[in-house]
Design an enzyme around this catalytic site. Structure first.
Site, PDB file in Angstrom:
ATOM      1  N   LEU A  38      83.954  11.955 -10.984  1.00  0.00           N
ATOM      2  CA  LEU A  38      84.329  12.700 -12.183  1.00  0.00           C
ATOM      3  C   LEU A  38      85.771  13.155 -12.033  1.00  0.00           C
ATOM      4  O   LEU A  38      86.166  13.638 -10.967  1.00  0.00           O
ATOM      5  CB  LEU A  38      83.434  13.934 -12.368  1.00  0.00           C
ATOM      6  CG  LEU A  38      82.015  13.716 -12.915  1.00  0.00           C
ATOM      7  CD1 LEU A  38      81.277  15.048 -12.961  1.00  0.00           C
ATOM      8  CD2 LEU A  38      82.051  13.095 -14.298  1.00  0.00           C
ATOM      9  N   ASP A  39      86.572  13.014 -13.093  1.00  0.00           N
ATOM     10  CA  ASP A  39      87.938  13.528 -13.060  1.00  0.00           C
ATOM     11  C   ASP A  39      87.910  15.028 -12.791  1.00  0.00           C
ATOM     12  O   ASP A  39      86.939  15.715 -13.143  1.00  0.00           O
ATOM     13  CB  ASP A  39      88.642  13.256 -14.394  1.00  0.00           C
ATOM     14  CG  ASP A  39      88.954  11.778 -14.594  1.00  0.00           C
ATOM     15  OD1 ASP A  39      89.039  11.050 -13.585  1.00  0.00           O
ATOM     16  OD2 ASP A  39      89.125  11.366 -15.756  1.00  0.00           O
ATOM     17  N   PRO A  40      88.977  15.576 -12.198  1.00  0.00           N
ATOM     18  CA  PRO A  40      88.991  17.006 -11.871  1.00  0.00           C
ATOM     19  C   PRO A  40      88.660  17.930 -13.046  1.00  0.00           C
ATOM     20  O   PRO A  40      87.955  18.922 -12.874  1.00  0.00           O
ATOM     21  CB  PRO A  40      90.422  17.232 -11.371  1.00  0.00           C
ATOM     22  CG  PRO A  40      90.817  15.916 -10.783  1.00  0.00           C
ATOM     23  CD  PRO A  40      90.164  14.886 -11.660  1.00  0.00           C
ATOM     24  N   VAL A  42      86.823  17.310 -15.621  1.00  0.00           N
ATOM     25  CA  VAL A  42      85.519  17.022 -16.226  1.00  0.00           C
ATOM     26  C   VAL A  42      84.446  17.734 -15.412  1.00  0.00           C
ATOM     27  O   VAL A  42      84.462  17.695 -14.187  1.00  0.00           O
ATOM     28  CB  VAL A  42      85.244  15.502 -16.256  1.00  0.00           C
ATOM     29  CG1 VAL A  42      83.854  15.223 -16.834  1.00  0.00           C
ATOM     30  CG2 VAL A  42      86.322  14.782 -17.063  1.00  0.00           C
TER      31      VAL A  42
END
EC number: 5.4.99.25
Length: 297
Positions: A38-40, A42
């Protein structure tokens, strides 16, 4: 030794690797890994496998993922989210109707070729795309086939008459490798205006959802009660036929031997002493081991 899957509710502002590192320290365990970065910025469901469950990571990747999020028409960035540099702005004079947005979403549903954002971890010639972006090196981004099972507008869009932008909320169910940021950007392209993703939450992944997710602080407080936060390995195979085996069969399975089974399923989970001990696959008239989980207790 603990074996199972921890469904972490990842907060915004930390990386997926940060969560693995913190959980490794909390549990004092070495065999650990997450399924699906997961992107930071998100938040949401981040399944982390520990012990024997690390054998499942590749299978965990294969299951669909679900998200809810929001986007905005009238602005675009190089990263397709609010962390990036603005690349285009356009005043939305006439706001889109729900039907127009839904029509655009439908065109992005099904099996599609998706171009990943330049700020992503996709590798090209051994180098990640975001490294090319940071060094201002032009690179052709490879199209990737992904499956968008559903892309839905979850409520009527909201128009800001002062900023002349339009915000919308969405829900997406998709295959592995999908960049939701790209789907928001592509929706803008379908409608002929700049678009940017403004927030994103993953609501399910690897067969687990937010209702099963726990934060790391809770795990640390409840360290002595793993039944409160650890999903057993068996829970991952709920859709797979299960077959109880005898002690004699278990001896053969423990040695990785092929066996005959009174079933015709293509793949079956073998259960002994109440736990799945192996996944076997049919080849002709016999079953051969595909995955061994002998330490699953």
């Amino acid at each position: 030794m603990l074996n199972g899957i921890v469904v972490v509710n990842k907060p915004r502002g930390v990386t997926s690797s940060d969560c693995v590192y913190k959980l490794r320290k909390i549990l004092q365990i070495r065999k650990i890994g997450h399924a699906g970065t997961l992107d930071p910025e998100v938040n949401g469901v981040l399944p982390i496998a520990i012990g024997q469950a690390t054998k499942l990571i590749e299978l965990m990747h294969e299951k669909p993922k679900s998200y809810i999020g929001s986007g905005m028409f009238g602005k675009a960035t190089d990263s397709y989210d609010l962390d990036g540099t603005t690349t285009a702005e356009e005043k939305i004079v006439t706001p889109f109707t729900s039907d127009e947005i839904i029509s655009g979403m439908k065109k992005l549903t099904g099996k599609i070729d998706q171009v990943p954002p330049i700020y992503s971890a996709v590798r090209v010639n051994g180098k990640r795309l975001y490294e090319y972006a940071r060094e201002n090196i032009p690179v052709e981004r490879p199209k990737r086939k992904v499956n968008i099972y559903s892309y839905e507008l979850t409520q009527d869009p909201e128009y800001d008459p002062l900023e002349k932008t339009e915000s919308f909320n969405f829900a997406i169910r998709c295959s592995k490798g999908t960049y939701v940021r790209s789907l928001v950007n592509d929706l803008g392209e379908e409608l002929g205006v700049p678009a940017v993703m403004t927030s994103l939450t993953r609501t399910s992944s690897s067969g687990f959802d937010l209702s099963q997710a726990v934060d790391l602080e809770t795990i640390e407080k409840e360290i002595d009660y793993p039944e409160k936060w650890l999903q057993p390995i068996d829970s991952f195979f709920v859709d797979l036929p299960q077959l109880q085996i005898s002690p004699d069969q278990f001896k053969r399975v423990s040695n990785g031997a092929s066996i005959k089974l009174n079933t015709t399923y293509a793949k079956v989970a073998l259960v002994y002493n109440g736990h799945i001990k192996a996944i076997y696959q049919r080849q002709g008239k016999i079953y051969r081991p595909e995955m061994m989980l002998l330490k699953n207790e």
